[in-house]
Design a protein around this motif. Structure first.
Motif, PDB file in Angstrom:
ATOM      1  N   ASP A 151       0.802  -1.223   0.000  1.00 22.25           N
ATOM      2  CA  ASP A 151       0.000   0.000   0.000  1.00 22.25           C
ATOM      3  C   ASP A 151       0.832   1.269   0.000  1.00 22.25           C
ATOM      4  O   ASP A 151       0.282   2.375  -0.041  1.00 22.25           O
TER       5      ASP A 151
ATOM      6  N   ASN B 102      -1.364  -4.355   3.393  1.00 22.34           N
ATOM      7  CA  ASN B 102      -0.786  -3.600   4.507  1.00 22.34           C
ATOM      8  C   ASN B 102       0.691  -3.920   4.682  1.00 22.34           C
ATOM      9  O   ASN B 102       1.088  -5.095   4.723  1.00 22.34           O
TER      10      ASN B 102
ATOM     11  N   TYR C  80      -7.234  -6.398   3.608  1.00 25.36           N
ATOM     12  CA  TYR C  80      -6.697  -5.047   3.847  1.00 25.36           C
ATOM     13  C   TYR C  80      -7.407  -4.397   5.028  1.00 25.36           C
ATOM     14  O   TYR C  80      -8.639  -4.494   5.162  1.00 25.36           O
TER      15      TYR C  80
ATOM     16  N   ASP D 221      -8.175  -0.870   6.872  1.00 30.26           N
ATOM     17  CA  ASP D 221      -8.212   0.593   6.802  1.00 30.26           C
ATOM     18  C   ASP D 221      -8.257   1.104   8.235  1.00 30.26           C
ATOM     19  O   ASP D 221      -9.311   1.115   8.882  1.00 30.26           O
ATOM     20  N   GLU D 222      -7.103   1.509   8.739  1.00 26.77           N
ATOM     21  CA  GLU D 222      -6.987   1.917  10.137  1.00 26.77           C
ATOM     22  C   GLU D 222      -7.837   3.147  10.438  1.00 26.77           C
ATOM     23  O   GLU D 222      -8.432   3.259  11.516  1.00 26.77           O
ATOM     24  N   GLU D 223      -7.923   4.059   9.473  1.00 28.70           N
ATOM     25  CA  GLU D 223      -8.677   5.286   9.707  1.00 28.70           C
ATOM     26  C   GLU D 223     -10.170   4.997   9.890  1.00 28.70           C
ATOM     27  O   GLU D 223     -10.825   5.585  10.770  1.00 28.70           O
ATOM     28  N   LYS D 224     -10.723   4.098   9.076  1.00 23.40           N
ATOM     29  CA  LYS D 224     -12.146   3.767   9.170  1.00 23.40           C
ATOM     30  C   LYS D 224     -12.420   2.586  10.094  1.00 23.40           C
ATOM     31  O   LYS D 224     -13.589   2.224  10.321  1.00 23.40           O
TER      32      LYS D 224
END
Length: 367
Positions: A252, A286, A316, A318-321
């Motif tokens: 990524d 990741n 995958y 998505d740490e932000e979401k």
């Protein structure tokens, strides 16, 4: 164009040989009163017609793409095979009716040495023609030629059985012409049905050969930045034109410029070396270790408990979401795909309650 010329040339040879056989077999059949030989001559005439249809179909299939048909006209070759199959089926039905009349109103056949020699030569010629046409069909990947060649080899066996009937008639006075004609008719009909089903299967869309799929994926994975190749889908628009797509798993951290360069190189490679027009999509992988790697390992371990799951990919986080996505390929034979998916999602949600898990059910298109 070169392929089309080769197919047409082989078909013209088939037409010429079959017409010669029609003349000789019709002469022998009428002279001896043999319905089996006459039906065999009719079958040769249908073979000549099949070769003519192959030529017409090949020419039409070679037309350049246009606005209405941007993928070209290659699928016409499958339609050609269907037409040939219908001709063979009709020939079988006609032969069956003629043979049945011979049984109801029998007439003794009168064979002579010349007629038997002509039939024997016809057997050898038809067998040689069939082997040649089928081999050329395999060489040029032509379903129509393969069908014609297979049918021709089959015809030589049928003609050989006519010789057996003639021998029985001469030596023992047994008249089995009508019954032999029935057997021939059934075998012709059966061959037509098999060719029809095979052709229709090609039109519907068949799974690509596993060997080709594995070779393509292996080659794609040889690129240093590719961690895996998935979701390979290939559509055939005729024997020579393949268009498809594939997803590659990449780190990524790659930039848009690097992804563009990589996907372009893969597409170019596939077209130059395999003649395949391939669209390349991506799965981000990741690169951070720790929790994400642990999640992936837990999911992989969980999936192993379900033998119906053929593959898990596209993982995958998505740490932000706070969301996790992945794809599952479950065996076509499984009738509980949704149940398996729900169970896996539930287990992962319980293990990692801070994250939302999403899974997509993929089909096993290529392996």
């Amino acid at each position: 164009m070169e392929r089309s010329r080769k197919i047409i040339r082989v078909s013209l040879i088939g037409i010429a040989v079959n017409l010669v056989l029609v003349v000789f077999k019709a002469f022998v059949g009428l002279a001896t009163g043999s319905i089996a030989v006459i039906m065999d001559a009719v079958n040769n005439l249908s073979d000549a017609l099949s070769s003519t249809i192959t030529i017409v179909g090949t020419r039409l299939a070679g037309k350049a793409p246009d606005k209405k048909h941007p993928y070209g006209y290659g699928q016409i070759e499958y339609v050609t095979s269907v037409t040939i199959a219908v001709v063979i089926i009709l020939t079988g039905l006609t032969s069956f009716r003629g043979s049945l009349e011979k049984i109801i109103y029998p007439e003794a056949a009168d064979y002579n040495t010349i007629s038997l020699i002509i039939i024997a030569v016809a057997v050898l010629v038809k067998f040689g023609l069939g082997r040649f046409v089928k081999k050329q069909g395999q060489k040029y990947n032509s379903e129509s030629l393969i069908a014609s060649g297979t049918d021709a080899v089959f015809d030589s066996v049928i003609s050989f059985s006519t010789l057996i009937a003639a021998g029985l008639s001469i030596m023992f006075g047994l008249s089995i012409e009508g019954w032999l004609g029935i057997i021939i008719a059934v075998m012709i009909f059966k061959a037509g049905i098999e060719i029809l089903l095979e052709s229709l299967s090609g039109i519907i869309g068949e799974r690509v050969e596993s060997s080709l799929a594995l070779e393509l994926k292996k080659r794609i994975c040889e690129y240093p930045q590719v961690n895996g190749a998935y979701d390979l889908i290939l559509h055939r628009y005729g024997p020579e034109k393949i268009i498809g797509s594939v997803h590659i798993e990449i780190p990524d951290e790659l930039t848009a410029r690097e992804i563009h360069s990589l996907s372009y190189s893969i597409s170019e490679d596939m077209y130059i070396n395999y003649g395949i027009i391939l669209t390349v999509g991506i799965y981000a992988s990741n690169t951070a270790d720790g929790l994400f790697a642990q999640m992936k390992a837990s999911l992989a371990e969980l999936v192993e408990n379900y033998p119906e799951v053929l593959q898990m990919h596209g993982f995958y986080v998505d740490e932000e979401k706070k969301s996790v996505s992945f794809d599952l390929i479950i065996d076509f034979k499984s009738g509980i795909k949704q149940q398996i998916k729900d169970e896996i999602l539930k287990c992962m949600a319980q293990a990692y309650p801070d994250y939302k898990f999403n899974a997509v059910l993929d089909n096993d298109f290529s392996e």
